[in-house]
Design a protein around this motif. Structure first.
Motif, short mmCIF file in Angstrom:
data_model
loop_
_atom_site.label_atom_id
_atom_site.label_comp_id
_atom_site.label_asym_id
_atom_site.label_seq_id
_atom_site.Cartn_x
_atom_site.Cartn_y
_atom_site.Cartn_z
N SER A 248 61.59 -73.45 -97.56
CA SER A 248 62.24 -73.75 -97.68
C SER A 248 63.57 -72.73 -98.40
N HIS A 249 62.22 -72.46 -100.04
CA HIS A 249 62.75 -71.33 -100.32
C HIS A 249 63.04 -69.95 -100.06
N LYS A 250 62.64 -69.87 -98.95
CA LYS A 250 62.50 -68.38 -98.29
C LYS A 250 64.41 -68.76 -97.98
N ILE A 251 64.86 -69.38 -97.94
CA ILE A 251 66.21 -69.98 -96.41
C ILE A 251 67.18 -69.89 -97.94
N ASP A 252 69.29 -69.30 -97.60
CA ASP A 252 69.79 -69.00 -98.05
C ASP A 252 70.61 -69.61 -97.19
N PHE A 253 70.82 -70.96 -96.92
CA PHE A 253 72.66 -71.50 -96.21
C PHE A 253 73.36 -71.94 -96.98
N ARG A 254 74.07 -71.35 -95.70
CA ARG A 254 75.49 -70.91 -96.28
C ARG A 254 76.33 -71.38 -95.30
N GLU A 255 76.89 -72.88 -95.41
CA GLU A 255 77.83 -73.89 -94.28
C GLU A 255 79.21 -73.04 -94.10
N GLY A 256 80.04 -72.81 -92.35
CA GLY A 256 81.48 -72.75 -92.60
C GLY A 256 81.00 -71.13 -91.55
N PRO A 257 82.39 -70.58 -91.35
CA PRO A 257 82.18 -69.65 -90.50
C PRO A 257 81.75 -68.14 -90.89
N ALA A 258 81.15 -67.77 -89.92
CA ALA A 258 80.34 -66.84 -90.32
C ALA A 258 81.63 -65.21 -90.41
N LEU A 259 82.16 -64.87 -90.36
CA LEU A 259 83.06 -63.39 -90.63
C LEU A 259 83.40 -63.78 -91.85
N ASP B 20 55.86 -64.19 -98.69
CA ASP B 20 56.92 -65.43 -99.54
C ASP B 20 57.63 -64.48 -100.35
N ASP B 21 58.11 -63.60 -100.73
CA ASP B 21 59.42 -63.34 -101.49
C ASP B 21 59.62 -63.33 -100.14
N GLY B 22 60.21 -62.92 -99.09
CA GLY B 22 61.32 -62.88 -97.66
C GLY B 22 62.41 -63.78 -97.98
N LYS B 23 63.33 -63.44 -97.15
CA LYS B 23 64.67 -63.70 -97.86
C LYS B 23 65.65 -64.28 -96.77
N ILE B 24 66.18 -65.30 -95.86
CA ILE B 24 67.04 -65.03 -94.70
C ILE B 24 68.28 -65.63 -95.08
N LEU B 25 69.19 -65.75 -95.19
CA LEU B 25 70.93 -65.87 -95.15
C LEU B 25 71.13 -66.52 -93.72
#
Length: 238
Positions: free
Chosen positions: A121-132, A94-99
């Motif tokens: 959904s609280h485990k997910i940190d979504f970031r939009e944009g090129p990954a590099l 439950d306290d796991g995280k995904i970038l």
């Protein structure tokens, strides 16, 4: 797939027939597939770019693998509608995280309501944009080095080696990096002049380069699995 020519099929499976692939799905995948993943799979099937989607047998494998290694901090490069992301989120504590990184949030937004309903959904940190650039920013802070248990890459094949260079500093020793599509519709074993769709032809040289480089990299030990369109697992050893 025979050596005579390209024989890509609907399920994007490397098995010898669609019937055999369907057997795998019906006997070992679908009976265990959570309802939320089934719902997201069906939503994704209506997308015009469905051929880009992560397959349900891969999702089952990813979910079990993450449980086996007790992953807690992970990253995903290439999200699409979030099927593999959901498989990961369900496997983490439950306290796991995904970038989660993707160049376009619109596709992720299709799957987000299902992810929210699943309560992960609280485990997910979504970031939009090129990954590099995001990876380079992470690397600027040494506190991020060697902290990821697992990273999964299913994005632009021409950047796989650029990702690999950076991810080796971000994943911990003993951690895993998974690269999707490393058998690339089976085209990696075909003669160079074999007629294939343009997208297969364009990325094939990059996939071949990635496979060669990973096999020669002394910093990892690898295993290439004929699941879905081919997944190469790299375990960082130094």
């Amino acid at each position: 797939m025979g050596a005579a020519g390209y024989q890509g099929n609907g399920p994007k499976s490397l098995l010898q027939s669609d019937a055999l692939y369907q057997y795998v799905l019906e006997t070992t995948v679908y009976p265990w597939e959570p309802e939320c993943m089934k719902e997201l799979r069906e939503i994704t099937a209506e997308h015009s770019l469905y051929f880009l989607s992560f397959k349900s047998d891969e999702g089952q494998f990813l979910n079990l693998l993450l449980k086996m290694i007790s992953a807690k901090k992970t990253m995903e490069i290439g999200v699409f509608t979030g099927y593999s992301l959901l498989a990961t989120a369900l496997a983490l504590p439950d306290d796991g995280k995904i970038l989660a990184l993707d160049i376009e949030q619109q596709n992720y937004d299709l799957g987000l309501p299902v992810i929210q309903k699943a309560g992960v959904s609280h485990k997910i940190d979504f970031r939009e944009g090129p990954a590099l650039p995001i990876l380079d920013k992470l690397l600027e802070d040494v506190a991020n080095h060697g902290t990821f248990d697992f990273v999964f890459v299913d994005a632009d094949k021409d950047n796989y080696l650029n990702y690999h260079k950076r991810l080796l500093d971000l994943v911990k020793v003993g951690g895993l990096i998974g690269y999707d599509n490393t058998l690339w519709y089976g085209s990696v074993a075909l003669p160079p002049d074999t007629p294939v769709p343009k997208i297969v032809s364009f990325f094939r040289p990059f996939v071949l380069e990635v496979n060669k480089a990973l096999a020669a990299d002394p910093r990892v030990e690898i295993c290439q699995l004929p699941v879905g369109d081919g997944i190469t697992l790299c375990r960082r050893i130094k």
